[in-house]
Design an enzyme around this catalytic site. Structure first.
Site, PDB file in Angstrom:
ATOM      1  N   GLN A  84      22.256  25.313  27.283  1.00 42.72           N
ATOM      2  CA  GLN A  84      21.732  25.100  25.940  1.00 42.72           C
ATOM      3  C   GLN A  84      21.847  26.351  25.065  1.00 42.72           C
ATOM      4  O   GLN A  84      22.026  27.461  25.558  1.00 42.72           O
ATOM      5  CB  GLN A  84      20.272  24.671  26.014  1.00 42.72           C
ATOM      6  CG  GLN A  84      20.049  23.266  26.539  1.00 42.72           C
ATOM      7  CD  GLN A  84      18.591  22.876  26.447  1.00 42.72           C
ATOM      8  OE1 GLN A  84      17.900  22.784  27.450  1.00 42.72           O
ATOM      9  NE2 GLN A  84      18.113  22.642  25.238  1.00 42.72           N
ATOM     10  N   ASP A 245      21.894  20.999  29.627  1.00 41.84           N
ATOM     11  CA  ASP A 245      21.745  20.957  31.083  1.00 41.84           C
ATOM     12  C   ASP A 245      20.369  20.464  31.521  1.00 41.84           C
ATOM     13  O   ASP A 245      20.257  19.674  32.473  1.00 41.84           O
ATOM     14  CB  ASP A 245      22.063  22.314  31.704  1.00 41.84           C
ATOM     15  CG  ASP A 245      21.332  23.486  31.068  1.00 41.84           C
ATOM     16  OD1 ASP A 245      20.488  23.280  30.173  1.00 41.84           O
ATOM     17  OD2 ASP A 245      21.623  24.633  31.471  1.00 41.84           O
TER      18      ASP A 245
END
Length: 493
Positions: A84, A245
């Site tokens: 991220q 993720d």
């Protein structure tokens, strides 16, 4: 007998790319192809060349095809879950203008503080985006780029997150999803769209950003001919929007609207995170109030220093990572890369409580304890954000699902059990981020619900470890040091 179909779930993390080949009907993991990344930087900088991610994705898919024996014609879909927050600035040809600034790059801490003040404080940001600006988020990094490299900011023809960049290389479509978008600092979880006022504050043109798909499982197109040639796959296969993720790990665990809600997860990786899927929109300044990949929410707290930091301490002591003992009187806060939770971007490691009889094994154990207490301190706040009472016996008895690389380590698991006092589940499937991405790919190919698909695959199930009595003395000792440490000790000032 109908022909077998396979989907590929890609986990593009900080350190590597993994491509999981999964039988769509059964969820059986057929193979995992792997390829490394390169991370550079010092003094707070953490960067990677996005072209390395693309090459690693190609290499991981090739390795997975070879290992699994899957025929390219059997592949029905692909989805990417990525680390991220990273900032990827592209030129008009879609090429990176500079290396991507990663989630754990802390140089933009001053910009994060300035953004918080500019909107009127932490509560104002939480009400709109669900999260307060810290050095990790993309908006802070964009402001850093505007100040320190204005020529690159001005030249940017597109701004992407890491998973967006790879998804666009696969499909040719500039698309993201609500989950990963909610970690940028310019997407509103209140409205489910980019926030025009925040974009104006950031000096960021909405035309530079990808479209936001309805969910991470939305089919956004098919492989382009160029991507199909690069991967050795058919051009007709479905490409999902993909996600971040943490959101993908939640899907892989069967967390979401069609599965488990309000059940906590602790991820032990480069970062330590605690999160849960919930229908309650989180509004706590102590958490990141993300959207999930399936239309629910994903309140999350993240620490910067987890497995890598403890491994570094083990290396300095000349010990194996599991050659540890409880820390005794020693307290070690392993904030080697600054810290995000608590928000101490310039922090360094802090060691106190040494005695003549303190052993190297105890120092390593103290590093584990410091890392685990740091991430577990946010657990009660997380449960409250889900609308639960952490003191409710039923809530306190809910097991803590333990994932990430650290979940495979004996000392990590036992330290979490000892300091949480909760039952612990360690899912046996492994590669949950990649498996979650595979469920997104399967949903894009079939039109199903990704959480229901993952739940049907039973990817998040395993034996439960019973609760042990909580080590309150260690908890209070570590927490007391963290609370009492003076600003110069932990702020780096």
């Amino acid at each position: 007998m109908p022909p077998r179909t396979v989907v590929i779930g890609v986990d593009s993390s900080t350190q590597s790319t993994k491509a999981a080949f999964v039988d769509t009907a059964t969820g059986r993991l057929l193979a995992v192809g792997r390829a490394p990344h390169v991370v550079t930087g010092e003094a707070g900088a953490r960067e990677s060349d996005p072209e390395v991610w693309w090459q690693a994705l190609r290499d991981a898919v090739a390795a997975g095809l070879k290992e699994s024996g899957v025929a390219a014609s059997e592949v029905a879909g692909i989805a990417v879950a990525g680390q991220q927050h990273g900032l990827v600035a592209l030129d008009r040809a879609g090429r990176p203008l500079r290396p991507a600034m990663l989630w754990n790059d802390t140089r933009s801490a001053p910009q994060a503080a300035a953004l918080t003040a500019a909107l009127g404080g932490a509560a104002a940001w939480t009400a709109r985006t669900g999260s307060v600006p810290v050095a990790s988020i993309t908006a802070s990094k964009w402001q850093w780029l505007r100040k320190h490299e204005p020529e690159n900011a001005a030249a940017a023809a597109a701004v992407r997150l890491p998973h967006d960049f790879l998804t666009e290389r696969l499909s040719g479509a500039a698309v993201t999803d609500p989950g990963d978008a909610s970690g940028t600092g310019w997407y509103s979880t209140a409205t489910g769209a980019y926030d025009p006022e925040l974009l104006e504050l950031l000096g960021l043109d909405a035309a530079l950003l990808p479209e936001v798909a309805e969910t991470g499982a939305t089919r956004i197109g098919s492989l382009t001919d160029e991507a199909a040639d690069a991967l050795g796959l058919p051009a007709a296969i479905a490409v999902a929007a993909g996600t971040g993720d943490n959101m993908s790990a939640a899907v892989g665990l069967g967390l979401g609207g069609a599965g488990l809600l309000d059940h906590p997860v602790l991820s032990l990786g480069t970062s330590g995170t605690v999160f849960a899927a919930s229908r309650t929109r989180p509004a706590s300044t102590a958490l990141s109030g993300f959207a999930a990949a399936d239309g629910t929410y994903l309140p999350l707290a993240c620490t910067l220093n987890c497995t890598l930091a403890v491994d570094k301490v083990a290396s300095l002591l000349g010990l194996d990572r599991d050659d540890a003992a409880p820390g005794g009187e020693a307290v070690l806060l392993p904030y080697l890369d600054g810290e995000r939770t608590p928000d101490l971007p310039h922090a360094s490691g802090l060691l106190t409580g040494l005695r003549h009889d303190t052993t190297p094994r105890q120092l390593l154990g103290a590093a584990y304890e410091g890392a685990v207490v740091t991430v577990l301190r946010a657990l009660d706040e997380l449960l409250s954000a889900c609308g639960l009472d952490p003191a409710d016996p039923e809530v306190a008895a809910r097991p803590l699902r333990l994932i990430g690389g650290g979940a495979q380590g004996r000392t990590w698991v036992e330290t979490v059990r000892r300091l949480s006092g909760r039952p612990v589940i360690v899912p046996g499937g492994g590669e949950l981020v990649a498996l979650g991405a595979a469920a997104l790919a399967a949903a894009a190919a079939t039109g199903g619900d990704p959480v229901a698909i993952a739940a049907g695959w039973r990817t998040g199930e395993d034996a439960q470890l019973p609760a042990v009595e909580r080590d309150s003395a260690t908890w209070e000792r570590v927490g007391s040091v963290l609370e009492r440490a003076t600003s110069p000790l932990l702020s780096g000032s």
